[in-house]
Design a protein around this motif. Sequence first.
Motif, mmCIF file in Angstrom:
data_model
loop_
_atom_site.group_PDB
_atom_site.id
_atom_site.type_symbol
_atom_site.label_atom_id
_atom_site.label_comp_id
_atom_site.label_asym_id
_atom_site.label_seq_id
_atom_site.Cartn_x
_atom_site.Cartn_y
_atom_site.Cartn_z
ATOM 1 N N PRO A 3 0.771 -1.195 -0.151
ATOM 2 C CA PRO A 3 0.155 0.039 0.072
ATOM 3 C C PRO A 3 0.785 1.060 -0.014
ATOM 4 C CG PRO A 3 -0.069 -1.119 2.323
ATOM 5 C CD PRO A 3 0.786 -1.884 1.357
ATOM 6 N N ALA A 4 0.564 2.292 -0.736
ATOM 7 C CA ALA A 4 1.021 3.583 -0.440
ATOM 8 C C ALA A 4 0.630 4.383 0.464
ATOM 9 C CB ALA A 4 0.821 4.308 -2.008
ATOM 10 N N PHE A 5 1.280 5.180 0.862
ATOM 11 C CA PHE A 5 0.940 6.228 2.062
ATOM 12 C C PHE A 5 0.839 7.534 1.512
ATOM 13 C CE2 PHE A 5 2.787 2.209 3.836
ATOM 14 C CZ PHE A 5 1.676 1.939 4.573
ATOM 15 N N LEU A 6 -0.172 8.254 2.373
ATOM 16 C CA LEU A 6 -0.151 9.671 2.269
ATOM 17 C C LEU A 6 1.143 10.578 2.780
ATOM 18 C CD1 LEU A 6 -4.030 10.630 2.851
ATOM 19 C CD2 LEU A 6 -2.876 10.547 0.786
ATOM 20 N N ARG A 7 1.052 11.702 2.354
ATOM 21 C CA ARG A 7 2.003 12.691 2.963
ATOM 22 C C ARG A 7 1.523 13.884 2.844
ATOM 23 N NH1 ARG A 7 6.070 11.648 -1.104
ATOM 24 N NH2 ARG A 7 6.219 13.642 -1.457
ATOM 25 N N GLY A 13 -15.519 11.863 1.850
ATOM 26 C CA GLY A 13 -16.062 13.263 1.428
ATOM 27 C C GLY A 13 -15.124 13.949 0.980
ATOM 28 N N HIS A 14 -13.835 13.554 0.449
ATOM 29 C CA HIS A 14 -12.603 14.348 -0.111
ATOM 30 C C HIS A 14 -12.948 14.304 -1.624
ATOM 31 C CE1 HIS A 14 -11.673 10.016 -0.179
ATOM 32 N NE2 HIS A 14 -10.628 10.264 -0.735
ATOM 33 N N ILE A 15 -11.854 15.266 -2.009
ATOM 34 C CA ILE A 15 -11.858 15.485 -3.557
ATOM 35 C C ILE A 15 -10.519 14.908 -3.943
ATOM 36 C CG2 ILE A 15 -11.570 16.934 -5.468
ATOM 37 C CD1 ILE A 15 -13.407 19.143 -3.779
ATOM 38 N N VAL A 16 -10.251 13.910 -5.014
ATOM 39 C CA VAL A 16 -9.399 13.415 -5.386
ATOM 40 C C VAL A 16 -9.047 13.883 -6.709
ATOM 41 C CG1 VAL A 16 -8.235 11.244 -6.048
ATOM 42 C CG2 VAL A 16 -9.935 11.148 -4.270
ATOM 43 N N LEU A 17 -7.641 14.564 -6.863
ATOM 44 C CA LEU A 17 -7.058 14.931 -7.903
ATOM 45 C C LEU A 17 -5.955 14.074 -8.650
ATOM 46 C CD1 LEU A 17 -7.509 17.536 -5.928
ATOM 47 C CD2 LEU A 17 -6.914 18.647 -8.139
ATOM 48 N N LEU A 18 -6.529 13.285 -9.584
ATOM 49 C CA LEU A 18 -5.284 12.488 -10.506
ATOM 50 C C LEU A 18 -4.765 13.192 -11.492
ATOM 51 C CD1 LEU A 18 -7.667 9.169 -10.597
ATOM 52 C CD2 LEU A 18 -6.176 9.930 -8.689
ATOM 53 N N ASP A 32 -8.687 18.720 2.706
ATOM 54 C CA ASP A 32 -9.806 17.785 2.171
ATOM 55 C C ASP A 32 -9.658 17.512 0.728
ATOM 56 O OD1 ASP A 32 -11.250 17.971 4.480
ATOM 57 O OD2 ASP A 32 -12.024 19.963 3.821
ATOM 58 N N MET A 33 -8.416 17.367 0.149
ATOM 59 C CA MET A 33 -8.026 17.121 -1.109
ATOM 60 C C MET A 33 -6.856 16.038 -1.061
ATOM 61 S SD MET A 33 -8.836 20.419 -3.566
ATOM 62 C CE MET A 33 -8.222 21.624 -2.686
ATOM 63 N N VAL A 34 -6.897 15.229 -1.900
ATOM 64 C CA VAL A 34 -5.840 14.473 -2.130
ATOM 65 C C VAL A 34 -5.163 14.467 -3.746
ATOM 66 C CG1 VAL A 34 -4.958 12.056 -1.947
ATOM 67 C CG2 VAL A 34 -6.646 12.787 -0.219
ATOM 68 N N VAL A 35 -3.997 14.583 -3.785
ATOM 69 C CA VAL A 35 -3.186 14.710 -5.109
ATOM 70 C C VAL A 35 -2.561 13.394 -5.360
ATOM 71 C CG1 VAL A 35 -1.582 15.900 -6.642
ATOM 72 C CG2 VAL A 35 -3.111 17.224 -5.031
ATOM 73 N N VAL A 36 -2.749 12.885 -6.351
ATOM 74 C CA VAL A 36 -1.851 11.820 -6.833
ATOM 75 C C VAL A 36 -1.425 12.051 -8.230
ATOM 76 C CG1 VAL A 36 -2.003 9.096 -7.351
ATOM 77 C CG2 VAL A 36 -3.913 10.105 -5.652
ATOM 78 N N PHE A 70 -1.617 20.170 0.257
ATOM 79 C CA PHE A 70 -2.504 19.144 -0.135
ATOM 80 C C PHE A 70 -1.932 17.767 0.403
ATOM 81 C CE2 PHE A 70 -2.992 22.091 -3.630
ATOM 82 C CZ PHE A 70 -4.313 22.490 -3.532
ATOM 83 N N ASN A 71 -3.020 16.937 0.537
ATOM 84 C CA ASN A 71 -2.413 15.562 0.878
ATOM 85 C C ASN A 71 -2.000 14.940 -0.414
ATOM 86 O OD1 ASN A 71 -3.446 15.273 3.732
ATOM 87 N ND2 ASN A 71 -5.466 15.367 2.860
ATOM 88 N N VAL A 72 -0.929 14.335 -0.546
ATOM 89 C CA VAL A 72 -0.207 13.538 -1.795
ATOM 90 C C VAL A 72 0.087 12.119 -1.483
ATOM 91 C CG1 VAL A 72 0.767 15.822 -2.185
ATOM 92 C CG2 VAL A 72 2.253 14.396 -0.921
ATOM 93 N N LEU A 73 0.009 11.647 -2.643
ATOM 94 C CA LEU A 73 0.323 10.336 -2.779
ATOM 95 C C LEU A 73 0.998 9.973 -4.095
ATOM 96 C CD1 LEU A 73 -1.490 7.199 -1.365
ATOM 97 C CD2 LEU A 73 -0.328 7.153 -3.993
ATOM 98 N N ALA A 74 2.348 9.553 -4.021
ATOM 99 C CA ALA A 74 3.244 9.410 -5.341
ATOM 100 C C ALA A 74 2.948 7.826 -5.769
ATOM 101 C CB ALA A 74 4.732 9.388 -5.019
#
Length: 345
Positions: free
Chosen positions: A12-16, A134-139, A161-165, A180-184
């Motif tokens: 699993p990948a983890f948020l930063r 209830g977050h927004i995901v930006l791919l 409240d947003m997660v960037v991938v 932003f919360n990020v995940l590589a």
Amino acid sequence: MRLHDDPRQPAPAFLRRRSGMPVWLDLAWRIALIIGMVAIVLIVHWVERDGLKDNLDGAISFIDVLYFTTVTVTTVGYGDIVPVSDGTRLFETFIVTPIRIFVWLVFLGTAYHFVFRNTWHRWRMARIQQELRGHIVLLGFGTSGSEAARELVARGVDPTDMVVVDRDDSAIALAEAAGFNVLAGDATRDHIQSDVKVGRARAIIISAGRDDTSILMTLTARHLAPDVPISVVVRATDNEVLARQAGATTVINPASFAGLLLAGSSQGFHIADYLADLASTDGRIKLGEREVTTAEIGRPLSAITTGLGVRFYRGGKPYGFDDPEAAALQPGDCVVEIVRVQGTT
């Protein structure tokens, strides 16, 4: 067996998320603080060196003062050099002893910050990741993705409240710096989108920079999140149909939109300006979308008071303000209206 215990499954990948202060700056000010306190004690000891006694040779040199300072600041001393005058003993009691305690607190605080707090931060981010809802995901965080994120923040969405991938480290660094919360990772993969809980998101925005990649991300997202609205950017007009077939709720073609603005500007000097005003929070007006209220049921679209009603959706089908259906709003209708931005006149 849990997913991450299966060697056949990807880990699993983890948020930063960006911390409040860079690590190098935090460490630098701690070191500077300790050096500053040691320097103060060293200066006083040198000035008051007559109050010290060296039990080895009886002479007090600068090396002796430096040695005595470092020993007394970090420990209680070894007895080879001792204070003998009342003034020096008072200084050791009321100044050096508190500094010694404070230095140890700084050392312990540094250990807490770089070991325990970082461990706590990683655990907390893992908990946040597990509880995302209830977050927004930006791919994708290229030009379009970053502009969408900036516009969302301007509209009042909290960056947390947003997660960037994104698979690009530089894009991830920019997103993390913006809060932003990020995940590589590769957002075309099921496990990456699962790690950011796309199924529990309130919206998914896809802008990969390549139409084929964006459409593949859309297929993955729709598979994992069958009920979440998906907005996708495509560059080629031919791919708009493919994006909708892949499951996109909204397909945006920047070239087509730019063409609309250009065509509008050729028909009037202010049309393009007005369209841009509608699309941006920087203008005086904006487009809003909401469910019809109980008080509005049975009334015409033109009678709403919260804004200027221009369209509504009933059963997924759009109706304009001039359609016969606009004479009476019904429960479940979704109204699109032009509203004034607060603070403008």
